[in-house]
Motif scaffolding. Sequence first.
Motif, PDB file in Angstrom:
ATOM      1  N   PRO A 115      35.259  13.576 -32.752  1.00  0.00           N
ATOM      2  CA  PRO A 115      35.134  12.303 -32.027  1.00  0.00           C
ATOM      3  C   PRO A 115      36.290  12.047 -31.056  1.00  0.00           C
ATOM      4  N   LYS A 116      37.443  12.729 -31.262  1.00  0.00           N
ATOM      5  CA  LYS A 116      38.632  12.457 -30.422  1.00  0.00           C
ATOM      6  C   LYS A 116      39.247  13.762 -29.897  1.00  0.00           C
ATOM      7  N   PRO A 117      38.484  14.538 -29.097  1.00  0.00           N
ATOM      8  CA  PRO A 117      39.025  15.837 -28.646  1.00  0.00           C
ATOM      9  C   PRO A 117      40.262  15.713 -27.766  1.00  0.00           C
ATOM     10  N   ASP A 118      40.486  14.524 -27.208  1.00  0.00           N
ATOM     11  CA  ASP A 118      41.697  14.327 -26.397  1.00  0.00           C
ATOM     12  C   ASP A 118      42.943  14.158 -27.283  1.00  0.00           C
ATOM     13  N   LEU A 119      42.727  13.839 -28.565  1.00  0.00           N
ATOM     14  CA  LEU A 119      43.851  13.583 -29.472  1.00  0.00           C
ATOM     15  C   LEU A 119      44.032  14.661 -30.539  1.00  0.00           C
ATOM     16  N   ILE A 120      42.977  15.415 -30.829  1.00  0.00           N
ATOM     17  CA  ILE A 120      43.067  16.458 -31.865  1.00  0.00           C
ATOM     18  C   ILE A 120      42.569  17.776 -31.279  1.00  0.00           C
ATOM     19  N   LYS A 121      43.408  18.818 -31.326  1.00  0.00           N
ATOM     20  CA  LYS A 121      42.993  20.151 -30.845  1.00  0.00           C
ATOM     21  C   LYS A 121      42.135  20.835 -31.910  1.00  0.00           C
ATOM     22  N   GLY A 122      41.185  21.651 -31.451  1.00  0.00           N
ATOM     23  CA  GLY A 122      40.462  22.504 -32.388  1.00  0.00           C
ATOM     24  C   GLY A 122      41.456  23.447 -33.040  1.00  0.00           C
ATOM     25  N   LEU A 123      42.289  24.079 -32.185  1.00  0.00           N
ATOM     26  CA  LEU A 123      43.376  24.945 -32.657  1.00  0.00           C
ATOM     27  C   LEU A 123      44.505  24.829 -31.640  1.00  0.00           C
ATOM     28  N   VAL A 131      38.317  15.075 -43.383  1.00  0.00           N
ATOM     29  CA  VAL A 131      38.401  14.162 -42.235  1.00  0.00           C
ATOM     30  C   VAL A 131      38.475  12.713 -42.723  1.00  0.00           C
ATOM     31  N   ALA A 132      37.628  12.376 -43.700  1.00  0.00           N
ATOM     32  CA  ALA A 132      37.609  11.004 -44.237  1.00  0.00           C
ATOM     33  C   ALA A 132      38.920  10.686 -44.955  1.00  0.00           C
ATOM     34  N   ARG A 133      39.409  11.652 -45.740  1.00  0.00           N
ATOM     35  CA  ARG A 133      40.629  11.446 -46.522  1.00  0.00           C
ATOM     36  C   ARG A 133      41.835  11.185 -45.612  1.00  0.00           C
ATOM     37  N   LYS A 134      41.877  11.909 -44.480  1.00  0.00           N
ATOM     38  CA  LYS A 134      43.021  11.772 -43.571  1.00  0.00           C
ATOM     39  C   LYS A 134      42.788  10.715 -42.492  1.00  0.00           C
ATOM     40  N   GLY A 135      41.611  10.081 -42.516  1.00  0.00           N
ATOM     41  CA  GLY A 135      41.311   9.032 -41.530  1.00  0.00           C
ATOM     42  C   GLY A 135      41.295   9.534 -40.101  1.00  0.00           C
ATOM     43  N   LEU A 136      40.825  10.780 -39.903  1.00  0.00           N
ATOM     44  CA  LEU A 136      40.921  11.397 -38.565  1.00  0.00           C
ATOM     45  C   LEU A 136      39.936  10.806 -37.552  1.00  0.00           C
ATOM     46  N   SER A 155      46.548   8.095 -31.735  1.00  0.00           N
ATOM     47  CA  SER A 155      47.535   8.869 -30.974  1.00  0.00           C
ATOM     48  C   SER A 155      47.379  10.352 -31.296  1.00  0.00           C
ATOM     49  N   GLU A 156      48.005  11.188 -30.468  1.00  0.00           N
ATOM     50  CA  GLU A 156      47.805  12.637 -30.590  1.00  0.00           C
ATOM     51  C   GLU A 156      48.293  13.171 -31.943  1.00  0.00           C
ATOM     52  N   ILE A 157      47.481  14.045 -32.531  1.00  0.00           N
ATOM     53  CA  ILE A 157      47.821  14.672 -33.813  1.00  0.00           C
ATOM     54  C   ILE A 157      48.385  16.063 -33.524  1.00  0.00           C
ATOM     55  N   ASN A 158      49.592  16.330 -33.999  1.00  0.00           N
ATOM     56  CA  ASN A 158      50.234  17.618 -33.680  1.00  0.00           C
ATOM     57  C   ASN A 158      50.458  18.513 -34.891  1.00  0.00           C
ATOM     58  N   LYS A 186      51.534  41.825 -22.501  1.00  0.00           N
ATOM     59  CA  LYS A 186      52.086  40.646 -23.186  1.00  0.00           C
ATOM     60  C   LYS A 186      51.021  39.876 -23.965  1.00  0.00           C
ATOM     61  N   SER A 187      51.472  39.284 -25.074  1.00  0.00           N
ATOM     62  CA  SER A 187      50.598  38.339 -25.787  1.00  0.00           C
ATOM     63  C   SER A 187      50.596  37.035 -24.984  1.00  0.00           C
ATOM     64  N   VAL A 188      49.514  36.278 -25.079  1.00  0.00           N
ATOM     65  CA  VAL A 188      49.345  35.110 -24.215  1.00  0.00           C
ATOM     66  C   VAL A 188      48.995  33.882 -25.065  1.00  0.00           C
ATOM     67  N   MET A 189      49.553  32.740 -24.660  1.00  0.00           N
ATOM     68  CA  MET A 189      49.242  31.476 -25.345  1.00  0.00           C
ATOM     69  C   MET A 189      47.756  31.153 -25.162  1.00  0.00           C
ATOM     70  N   HIS A 190      47.113  30.721 -26.244  1.00  0.00           N
ATOM     71  CA  HIS A 190      45.716  30.298 -26.156  1.00  0.00           C
ATOM     72  C   HIS A 190      45.477  29.171 -27.152  1.00  0.00           C
ATOM     73  N   ARG A 191      44.390  28.452 -26.965  1.00  0.00           N
ATOM     74  CA  ARG A 191      44.089  27.303 -27.819  1.00  0.00           C
ATOM     75  C   ARG A 191      42.574  27.107 -27.856  1.00  0.00           C
ATOM     76  N   VAL A 192      42.147  26.232 -28.769  1.00  0.00           N
ATOM     77  CA  VAL A 192      40.726  25.857 -28.812  1.00  0.00           C
ATOM     78  C   VAL A 192      40.648  24.343 -28.619  1.00  0.00           C
ATOM     79  N   ILE A 193      39.870  23.940 -27.631  1.00  0.00           N
ATOM     80  CA  ILE A 193      39.628  22.524 -27.384  1.00  0.00           C
ATOM     81  C   ILE A 193      38.417  22.109 -28.220  1.00  0.00           C
ATOM     82  N   ALA A 194      38.592  21.076 -29.032  1.00  0.00           N
ATOM     83  CA  ALA A 194      37.458  20.577 -29.824  1.00  0.00           C
ATOM     84  C   ALA A 194      36.421  19.957 -28.880  1.00  0.00           C
ATOM     85  N   GLN A 195      35.164  20.014 -29.282  1.00  0.00           N
ATOM     86  CA  GLN A 195      34.068  19.483 -28.457  1.00  0.00           C
ATOM     87  C   GLN A 195      33.434  18.280 -29.167  1.00  0.00           C
TER      88      GLN A 195
END
Length: 312
Positions: free
Chosen positions: A166-174, A69-74, A79-82, A230-239
């Motif tokens: 610290p920025k769950p709106d900009l970085i997804k957990g998954l 996290v420190a190395r990448k300045g996260l 702005s959103e990280i994709n 069917k397989s379904v889209m899913h994600r993890v929201i960071a907290q």
Amino acid sequence: METFPVIDLSKLSDEERKPTMEMIHDACENWGFFELVNHGMSPELMDTVEILTKEHYRKCMEQRFKEMVARKGLEAVQSEINDLDWESTLFLSHLPVSNMAEIPDLDEEYRKTMNEFAVELEKLAEQLLDLLCENLGLEKGYLKKAFCGSKGPTFGTKVSNYPPCPKPDLIKGLRAHTDAGGIILLFQDDVVSGLQLLKDGQWIDVPPMKHSIVINLGDQLEVITNGKYKSVMHRVIAQTDGTRMSIASFYNPGSDAVIYPAPALVEKEAEKTPGYPKFVFEDYMKLYAGLKFQAKEPRFEAMKAMDPIATA
């Protein structure tokens, strides 16, 4: 809002078997996800898995994650990280061969416990595949056989921890994706939430429940069932607080298994030609590696376009 399907597996052995089987069928058809309670796995074993997983993260992985996290300045992103996920992961392979002896920082107790847990999960995966066969009108054992290849199925576990972000709106957990494989069995944190699935255009929370196992279907089951399930889209929201534990075990086809729609299901719907390709699972996985976070339909189309000799 429809409620997320929670299925009590103990009811399969009494007069409630029929409605329970109907609930499983409905969940597979309309959700691609369901949560199992009373699945036969010992709560004591699950508690031990959780304690040792969290301990292993603190001792062996937390510092590495902080350094990344420190190395990448996260911490300071604006702005959103994709192109990355806010997760710390460890991959364990069980079948056809185990890699647990080679992982350097797994202590003996954790290794032994995860082996025991994998044996129980494998049994549960095979039980579920037979329940799916029953609901689909396929002969018992059809799905397990379809997964076998020359060396049996592939079975492995992704152990993930999602630290406070610290920025769950900009970085997804998954980031959002469908799973490439067969049937996925997830033991997730029962305190820190974050897992969501996409249903009818809306993101729906998968509720954290003590000692439950969350099941979801991968792309291969969609192909074999000719789109019935069917397989379904899913994600993890960071907290922002609490580290979420996620232990996802993937019961997948063997690398050389040839995957295609079950003829019995194609015949049942005479007007429906098989809309899905025939391919070798390993070829699909090579394609998936670069396209995991994109829609699955172009992956299926790309497999159709591949040289048919490869899937003869």
